[in-house]
Design an enzyme around this catalytic site. Structure first.
Site, PDB file in Angstrom:
ATOM      1  N   GLU A   1      64.690  57.401  26.600  1.00 11.84           N
ATOM      2  CA  GLU A   1      64.349  56.653  25.389  1.00 11.84           C
ATOM      3  C   GLU A   1      65.392  56.837  24.287  1.00 11.84           C
ATOM      4  OE1 GLU A   1      62.436  54.328  25.420  1.00 11.84           O
ATOM      5  OE2 GLU A   1      61.055  54.698  27.073  1.00 11.84           O
TER       6      GLU A   1
ATOM      7  N   GLU B   1      53.443  53.345  32.631  1.00 12.15           N
ATOM      8  CA  GLU B   1      54.016  54.482  31.924  1.00 12.15           C
ATOM      9  C   GLU B   1      53.006  54.958  30.877  1.00 12.15           C
ATOM     10  OE1 GLU B   1      57.715  53.837  29.856  1.00 12.15           O
ATOM     11  OE2 GLU B   1      58.000  55.977  29.550  1.00 12.15           O
TER      12      GLU B   1
ATOM     13  N   GLU C   1      59.612  48.488  30.523  1.00 12.61           N
ATOM     14  CA  GLU C   1      60.798  48.186  31.329  1.00 12.61           C
ATOM     15  C   GLU C   1      60.577  48.180  32.837  1.00 12.61           C
ATOM     16  OE1 GLU C   1      60.259  51.116  29.618  1.00 12.61           O
ATOM     17  OE2 GLU C   1      61.128  52.830  30.678  1.00 12.61           O
ATOM     18  N   ASN C   2      59.376  47.916  33.345  1.00 12.31           N
ATOM     19  CA  ASN C   2      59.136  47.909  34.787  1.00 12.31           C
ATOM     20  C   ASN C   2      60.282  47.228  35.538  1.00 12.31           C
ATOM     21  OD1 ASN C   2      56.276  48.597  34.082  1.00 12.31           O
ATOM     22  ND2 ASN C   2      56.364  46.502  33.308  1.00 12.31           N
TER      23      ASN C   2
ATOM     24  N   GLU D   1      64.609  46.995  26.613  1.00 18.38           N
ATOM     25  CA  GLU D   1      63.945  47.054  27.932  1.00 18.38           C
ATOM     26  C   GLU D   1      64.946  46.697  29.035  1.00 18.38           C
ATOM     27  OE1 GLU D   1      61.387  48.653  27.634  1.00 18.38           O
ATOM     28  OE2 GLU D   1      60.794  48.180  25.579  1.00 18.38           O
TER      29      GLU D   1
ATOM     30  N   HIS E   1      67.168  49.659  29.857  1.00 20.86           N
ATOM     31  CA  HIS E   1      66.504  50.695  30.659  1.00 20.86           C
ATOM     32  C   HIS E   1      66.805  50.537  32.150  1.00 20.86           C
ATOM     33  CE1 HIS E   1      64.149  53.324  28.172  1.00 20.86           C
ATOM     34  NE2 HIS E   1      63.355  52.403  27.676  1.00 20.86           N
TER      35      HIS E   1
ATOM     36  N   ALA F   1      56.819  46.904  24.419  1.00 20.90           N
ATOM     37  CA  ALA F   1      57.229  46.321  25.686  1.00 20.90           C
ATOM     38  C   ALA F   1      57.501  47.424  26.697  1.00 20.90           C
ATOM     39  CB  ALA F   1      58.487  45.477  25.505  1.00 20.90           C
TER      40      ALA F   1
HETATM   41  N1  BES Z   1      59.034  52.740  27.952  1.00 22.47           N
HETATM   42  C1  BES Z   1      58.639  52.230  26.694  1.00 22.47           C
HETATM   43  C2  BES Z   1      57.252  51.690  26.660  1.00 22.47           C
HETATM   44  C3  BES Z   1      56.148  52.725  26.690  1.00 22.47           C
HETATM   45  C4  BES Z   1      55.971  53.576  25.659  1.00 22.47           C
HETATM   46  C5  BES Z   1      55.277  52.816  27.727  1.00 22.47           C
HETATM   47  C6  BES Z   1      54.932  54.497  25.690  1.00 22.47           C
HETATM   48  C7  BES Z   1      54.270  53.735  27.754  1.00 22.47           C
HETATM   49  C8  BES Z   1      54.075  54.580  26.726  1.00 22.47           C
HETATM   50  C9  BES Z   1      59.577  51.117  26.234  1.00 22.47           C
HETATM   51  O1  BES Z   1      60.841  51.150  26.781  1.00 22.47           O
HETATM   52  C10 BES Z   1      59.751  51.292  24.754  1.00 22.47           C
HETATM   53  O2  BES Z   1      60.351  52.245  24.367  1.00 22.47           O
HETATM   54  N2  BES Z   1      59.198  50.382  23.959  1.00 22.47           N
HETATM   55  C11 BES Z   1      59.204  50.461  22.516  1.00 22.47           C
HETATM   56  C12 BES Z   1      60.111  49.474  21.893  1.00 22.47           C
HETATM   57  C13 BES Z   1      61.529  49.914  21.828  1.00 22.47           C
HETATM   58  C14 BES Z   1      62.427  48.844  21.275  1.00 22.47           C
HETATM   59  C15 BES Z   1      61.743  51.186  21.054  1.00 22.47           C
HETATM   60  C16 BES Z   1      57.780  50.187  22.101  1.00 22.47           C
HETATM   61  O3  BES Z   1      57.013  49.701  22.906  1.00 22.47           O
HETATM   62  O4  BES Z   1      57.462  50.452  20.946  1.00 22.47           O
HETATM   63 ZN    ZN Z   2      62.161  52.512  25.903  1.00 23.27          ZN
END
Ligand code: BES
Ligand code: ZN
Length: 857
Positions: free
Chosen positions: A316, A125, A260-261, A294, A297, A258
């Site tokens: 998100e 992603e 969510e694959n 995650e 998701h 993190a």
């Molecule tokens: N899908 C995102 C990770 C992501 C973000 C991948 C940007 C590629 C580019 C994941 O679900 C996410 O939102 N992660 C957050 C933490 C969450 C608790 C808000 C992060 O990584 O900060």
């Molecule tokens: Zn997310």
């Protein structure tokens, strides 16, 4: 040289020319030369009638072979992908086979397939899959993936269910169609912490958390959080897990928190590994929230994904909202809500008030990685909270059930999302939709009237201009209000006032006395409430409000009034505030976590934002001095009671990461920090020496450093934890964060010269450079050294890891707030960044947007 950057527009959306019915991937892993063989079963997309060429995304790939239905073809290649002319393609379904070579060990951007300490891992992603193989790398192309991994490494993982393995190979099959951004692969020498779960309808699921050898005993809390998340999503949303296995992998080099694959979440190791000795209470809370996020998701993001990246908040914003609900259920909901709002103001209100402001659903972007923002995430979540407030719990539940029924398996849009609320509740949401399209934080003014037993509240809303949006229409704002009698009793319990106009009045009849209003309870809308209340009224609400959020908010508003007066008028710390806080601090009827929050002073950046919103220019040095003076005055006012607090709240025998114990530790440390200003750190030094948890150890160290002590303890900490990168990150960040304004930049450079400053690791980079950017008075020091050191490091990191460089660059987004001298210094650094040869598109877009704030008057 870089191409001119292309802006992508929401309005230009078109479905892809082809469908990918199935995809089989084979990976022959080797650090310098990995081969990826892809078999794409393609068919013309009926949604795009006519004959079309096939254009696949691909970046940094060396094409070895390409065939259509077994016949070699030579596609046209450019920097962004490959194309096969329509004439060279069958009009019926066909098979495209490609073989490419990539070099994971040379991948420092941590996007696509890369290596971290001998382990292979992926991050796709948003648009990383194109760095792995040629593919339509867009979320509305969903396909079934089968994966074969060939490697001598012992653990080989991908999405879905394991379907076979032998020496040197493993195969995985994911039965659920998914977009490429949810693809994942991991290979390494890993150990599992495992558990079993049975879904509500009886499906057994194997749960594994994969870590480096030696870390297995620090996975228990993450596993417990996962199991609680799975159960919660069944109980609250009726959503069950849908595969036979759920894998989580912890990796040390990771740009984000993190990912969510499908069936194979990949985590930054700092959000998985925890033990009392190495993780703070905040770490535990974050692990719980991110594991949940995650996992959630799987339904909100994976089963229902986004049609295009403009719809990012669809997954998100909703998933943040769900993880907030979960954390509120697991811990003190009131305390969590206060912490959410503190973070929202610090990150999202700040963004919304500056040059990077954009709507929750943006309408154009250059680099999608730059739009994983506080606005998309946190305001996106607040917008859903408002929807729920407006339609009620039952309406929300009906709408969500309809959403899952109607859109399971879809790549959906915000229009689809709002439509299920309209259809499930009969409401017209066209005005509400402005929350998705208008940037900027609305300001809400309140006027009161009391006449003949009728109390009237009149609200006026206005949203300041934001880039590209000079004018704003009035929005729907749910305002939760309660009324208190002068004796402190609640006379009107919380009701929701639904504001839809620019100016609107609400009447309350039959009151015996003029009430005290408690407005925006629970922070029912992401707005700035502009109400000049007298200090007595704020102190009254801090003492009597039945809504815990507004109780805290009253104290916070009072503290801000006091600090602003100290900064702008040289006023002394207000005795009324000191008395009010003392009353809360020693009130044993209140939750210790809540008392700790009330002792926390507004952050310096928050004060700068507040003073700027008052139409004044914030002076970082004065804000810093005022905040210290206020803390000093509070320490004196609380007196010997602080010693008593520290004693009463001494750590119990048995450590638990529970919210209840964490709250006691938070209050004890708040008291310890204040005390350190009076006793030269005597008690803090004792606490450090006897610490039985990382919370206590790092908290005591912070108290010492803040009081100008702690050199020996700092060294002892490094001696003890030098081998643990996640713990050492705290050591770096703490010092830089607490450094005096004139010393922060120099300290950053000294720490950056250490052998263990592994700046290619995003966690370490953020712990040092990010910490300088977050040291308000240090970063904005009039010498310009703070700006310069951060810019130097951004320029150094950018060629290797543009995504992380671009994120940290948002440190500069507040520059238009400050005085001419600071503005010139910050602008000069942004211009220096823009002038750098070979600058990435990511960092270029950010620097350009920040500079476009122009030359404010
Ligand atoms: N899908 C995102 C990770 C992501 C973000 C991948 C940007 C590629 C580019 C994941 O679900 C996410 O939102 N992660 C957050 C933490 C969450 C608790 C808000 C992060 O990584 O900060
Ligand atoms: Zn997310």
């Amino acid at each position: 040289m870089l191409d001119a950057q292309k802006t992508i527009h929401l309005a230009d959306y078109q479905p892809f020319t082809h469908l990918v019915e199935r995809v089989d991937l084979t990976f022959r892993l080797a650090p310098g030369a990995t081969r990826v063989l892809a078999r794409l079963h393609l068919a013309p997309n009926p949604a795009r009638p006519g004959r079309h060429p096939l254009r696949l995304d691909g970046e940094g790939l060396r094409l070895v072979a390409c065939a259509v239905d077994g016949q070699a073809v030579a596609p046209a290649l450019d920097d962004g992908g490959l194309a096969i002319a329509a004439e060279d393609l069958p009009e019926a379904p066909f098979l495209l086979e490609t073989e490419v070579e990539i070099a994971p060990e040379a991948n420092t951007a941590l996007e696509g397939l890369y290596m971290s300490k001998g382990m292979y891992c992926t991050q796709c992603e948003a648009e990383g899959f194109r760095k792995i193989t040629y593919y339509p790398d867009r979320p509305d192309v969903m396909s079934r993936f089968k994966v074969r991994i060939e490697s001598d490494l012992p653990v080989l993982l991908s999405n879905g269910n394991p379907v076979g393995s032998g020496p040197g190979w493993a195969e995985w099959d994911d039965p659920w169609p998914k977009p490429a951004y949810l693809f994942a692969l991991v290979a390494g020498d890993l150990r599992a912490h495992s558990a079993k779960f049975a879904t509500a309808s009886g499906r057994p699921v194997d749960l594994h958390i994969w870590v480096r050898p030696g870390d297995e005993d620090r996975c228990a809390y993450a596993m417990d959080s996962l199991i609680r998340s799975m159960r919660w999503d069944e109980e609250v949303y009726g959503r069950e897990y849908d595969l036979d296995v759920f894998n989580i992998v912890a990796v040390d080099d990771f740009n984000m928190g993190a990912m969510e694959n499908k069936g194979l979440n990949i985590f930054n190791s700092r959000y998985v590994l925890a033990s009392p000795e190495t993780a703070t209470d905040d770490d535990y809370a974050r692990i719980e929230a991110i594991i949940a996020h995650e996992y959630f998701h799987n339904w909100t993001g994976n089963r229902i994904t986004c049609r295009d990246w403009f719809q990012l908040c669809l997954k998100e914003g909703l998933t943040v909202f769900r993880d907030h609900q979960f954390s509120g259920d697991m811990r003190s909901a009131a305390v969590r809500r206060i912490e959410e709002v503190v973070a929202l103001r610090a990150r999202q209100f700040r963004e919304d008030a500056g040059p990077l402001a954009h709507p929750v659903r943006p309408e154009s972007f250059v680099e999608i990685n730059n739009f994983y923002t506080a606005t998309v995430y946190e305001k996106g979540s607040e917008v859903i909270a408002m929807l729920k407030t407006l339609v009620g719990d039952q309406g929300y539940k009906r709408a969500l059930d309809l959403y899952f029924d109607r859109h399971d398996g879809d790549a959906a849009t915000i229009e689809d999302w709002l439509k299920v609320f309209e259809d499930a509740t009969g409401r017209d949401l066209s005005q509400f939709k402005l929350w998705y399209s208008q940037a900027g934080t609305p300001r809400l003014q309140v006027a009161e009237d009391w006449q003949d037993g009728v109390y009237t509240l009149t609200f006026t809303q206005a949203t300041p201009p934001t880039p590209g949006q000079p004018e704003k229409a009035p929005r729907v704002i749910p305002i939760n209000v309660g009324l208190l009698n002068p004796n402190g009793d609640e006379v009107v319990p919380t009701i929701m006032l639904e504001m839809t106009q620019e100016r609107q009045s609400f009447r309350f009849e039959g009151l015996a006395a003029r009430p005290v209003p408690s407005i925006l309870r629970g922070f029912s809308a992401p707005v700035v409430l502009e109400r000049d209340a007298p200090p007595e009224e704020r102190a009254f609400l801090l003492a009597h409000d039945t809504d815990p959020f507004n109780k805290w908010e009253a104290g916070r508003a009072l503290a801000k009034d006091v600090m602003a007066a100290m900064v702008l008028q040289d006023a002394p710390p207000s005795p009324a505030w000191l008395d009010a806080v003392a009353a809360v601090a020693f009130d044993e009827g209140l939750d210790p976590a809540f008392r700790a929050l009330c002792l926390r002073l507004p952050a310096e950046d928050d004060m700068a934002q507040t003073i700027h919103a008052m139409g004044r220019i914030p002076d970082p040095a004065r804000i810093h001095a005022a905040r210290r003076a206020l803390a000093g005055a509070l320490a004196i006012r609380l007196g010997e009671g602080l010693v008593q607090l520290c004693r009463d709240l001494d750590e119990g025998a048995e450590f638990s990461p529970s919210a209840e114990q964490a709250g006691r530790r938070a209050l004890r440390l708040a008291a310890l920090a204040l005390l350190a200003r009076r006793d030269g750190g005597k008690l803090a030094a004792e606490a450090f020496a006897g610490a039985r948890s990382m919370t206590e150890e790092i908290g005591a160290l912070a108290a010492l450093l803040d009081a100008g002590q702690g050199a020996a303890e700092l060294q002892a900490f490094a001696d003890r934890w030098g081998g643990d990168a996640n713990v050492m990150d705290k050591w770096f960040a703490l010092q830089v964060g607490l450094a005096a304004p004139g010393e922060a930049a120099d300290l950053t450079e000294r720490l950056a010269a250490r052998a263990d400053f592994d700046w290619k690791n995003p966690n370490r980079f953020r712990s040092v450079v990010g910490a300088l950017a977050a040291n308000h008075a240090g970063f904005h020091h009039l010498s310009g050294r703070g700006y310069r050191v951060v810019a130097d490091w951004l320029l150094r990191l950018d060629p290797l890891n543009p995504q992380t460089a671009a994120r940290v660059s948002t440190a500069f987004e507040t520059w238009p707030r400050y005085d001419a001298a600071r503005r010139r210094l910050a602008q000069a650094e942004l211009e220096r960044i823009l002038a750098a040869p070979g600058l990435s598109g990511d960092l270029r877009e950010m620097a350009e947007r920040m500079l476009a704030a122009g030359q404010p008057a």
